[in-house]
Design an enzyme around this catalytic site. Structure first.
Site, PDB file in Angstrom:
ATOM      1  N   GLY A 159      -8.331  -6.902   8.529  1.00 27.03           N
ATOM      2  CA  GLY A 159      -6.881  -6.693   8.667  1.00 27.03           C
ATOM      3  C   GLY A 159      -6.385  -5.576   7.783  1.00 27.03           C
ATOM      4  CG  ASN A 160      -3.015  -3.559   8.581  1.00 24.93           C
ATOM      5  OD1 ASN A 160      -1.875  -3.857   8.233  1.00 24.93           O
ATOM      6  ND2 ASN A 160      -3.385  -3.518   9.856  1.00 24.93           N
ATOM      7  NE  ARG A 161      -3.243  -2.858   0.497  1.00 29.36           N
ATOM      8  CZ  ARG A 161      -2.201  -2.177   0.030  1.00 29.36           C
ATOM      9  NH1 ARG A 161      -1.099  -2.801  -0.305  1.00 29.36           N
ATOM     10  NH2 ARG A 161      -2.272  -0.874  -0.101  1.00 29.36           N
ATOM     11  CB  SER A 162       1.306  -3.877   7.875  1.00 28.05           C
ATOM     12  OG  SER A 162       2.611  -3.982   8.397  1.00 28.05           O
TER      13      SER A 162
END
Ligand code: PMT
Length: 396
Positions: A201-204
């Site tokens: 995933g990513n940190r958005s």
């Protein structure tokens, strides 16, 4: 803007302090009119320190300067938080037996009220009728929320959170230049499952996308938010479709896109996903010292939307880049908009402490020729409004 905050006598009056603070921090000149009952719950010095202005209570103070009408006449907006059942009844009837009643009657400014009371009082036919009367006069009613009340009981009647009251109040002042427009915003970060318990995933957080959606609602648009793993609460003022992976986001966005005037792709979308998802948790005893993941490319949703857009539809992409040099950053943005084919591209620098999850952002908006059409820096709400200005300019 000159904002009058009316504080009335309920236990939630202590939360009015945070409403006042939020309005002051947003740059407004805040004048508090507190009822006598309100001052039994919260001290005048607190209200004066936080509002940075003298607090008005007494109808018979400042008679020489005709204060009972002057405060209302000077107001650009009146926010009453908390608004008790008693105050709501007085406002509905047009009573002016205290300074707040006079202030409201003497004003042409929009009025926002945030009711707070026990559930029985909120649901009483008299209050229901009075709220209906105020709504029919154009008063904006924020909340109440459902939750814990003063005692052990809970239910509808709790004062809406101060941040939400501030947001809703300031929304009343927004230009209504998106009335009749339908806007689709994607927000958050997609997650690509590896097995039933893990993902890439990513940190958005979804903050920038939600700020855009809220700003669009405030300006009169009908908004659909496709949210991927949002870390933020979504309000009832928009349709929200929750998704997890890139393929789910693609399906939700593609389903909604044909019916909207504008698509804004603020979501951080995974370019790749695992080729296969393990049915059971991947065990290190079986995988050993090294684990190789085979990834396959995800569809480019933005490029697809741009390719199939209806005539007149505006497609806005984002570009998240870690490049530090401004010219090199702009070059990446120009290459990206040429590749994706969107009408506008919002270029923001991201990194360990920038862009993702933060409350502020700095953006450059490019058009298809690669020209800079707008630059903005500030809170994600401020940036969202400026991005919408660029969208509205394209409609023109
Ligand atoms: O959510 P916050 O914590 O507030 O953070 C905000 C943000 C930094 C995530 C946001 O401002 C932002 O930059 N969003 C876009 C992130 C991103 O995916 O950028 P990108 O450069 O990788 O992608 C370019 C564009 O193509 C984006 O509009 C993206 O939505 C879209 N895309 C990307 C890959 C893909 N497979 N399909 C796409 O549609």
């Amino acid at each position: 803007m000159n904002i009058v905050v009316g504080v009335t006598g309920g236990i939630a009056a202590y939360k009015a302090v945070n409403v006042i603070r939020g309005l002051v921090l947003a740059g407004h000149d805040v004048h508090v009119v507190a009822t006598d009952a309100a001052l039994r719950f919260v001290g005048k010095p607190t209200l004066e320190a936080i509002s940075r202005n003298i607090v008005h209570t007494d109808l018979y103070e400042g008679v020489a300067e005709v204060r009972h009408v002057a405060i209302g006449q000077a107001a650009d907006l009146i926010v009453i938080a908390p608004a008790t059942a008693n105050t709501i009844a007085k406002l509905a009837t047009g009573l002016a037996d205290d300074l707040l009643g006079n202030t409201v009657l003497a004003s042409r400014a929009p009025v926002v009220i945030a009711p707070a009371m026990h559930t029985e009082m909120w649901q009483h036919p008299a209050t229901v009728h009075n709220i209906g009367v105020l709504r029919s006069r154009g008063v904006t009613v924020v909340g109440p929320a459902v939750g814990q009340l003063t005692g052990a009981d809970s239910g509808p009647g709790r004062l809406e959170e101060p941040d939400e009251i501030v947001r809703a109040a300031l929304a009343v002042l927004e230009p209504k230049d998106l009335v009749g427009r339908r806007i689709l915003v994607s927000a958050g970060g997609t997650r690509e499952a590896l097995d039933p318990v893990r993902y890439l995933g990513n940190r958005s957080s979804g903050k920038q996308g939600l700020a855009l959606a809220l700003a669009a609602v405030a300006r009169g648009a009908e908004v659909t938010l496709v949210g991927a793993n949002l870390e933020v609460q979504t309000p009832a003022s928009m349709r929200v479709v929750h998704v997890g992976s890139t393929l789910e986001l693609a399906a939700a966005v593609q389903a909604a896109a044909p019916d909207v005037d504008v698509v804004i792709m603020a979501a951080a979308v995974a370019d790749y996903r695992p080729e296969s998802v393990a049915e059971a948790k991947i065990k290190k005893e079986i995988a050993g010292d090294r684990l190789t993941l085979e990834l396959v490319k995800n569809p480019d949703i933005l490029a697809g939307l741009a390719e199939t857009r209806a005539p007149g539809q505006i497609i806005v992409g984002f570009a998240a880049e870690t490049e530090q040099d401004r010219e090199a950053l702009l070059a990446l943005g120009r290459a990206k908009i040429a590749r994706k084919g969107s009408d506008l591209l919002v270029l923001n620098r991201v990194g360990w402490t920038e862009g993702f999850g933060t409350d502020g952002n700095t953006v450059v908006v490019l058009d298809r020729r690669g020209d800079i059409v707008m630059e903005a820096s500030g809170s994600k709400q401020t940036v969202a409004d400026r991005i919408l200005d660029a969208v509205v300019a394209r409609f023109a």
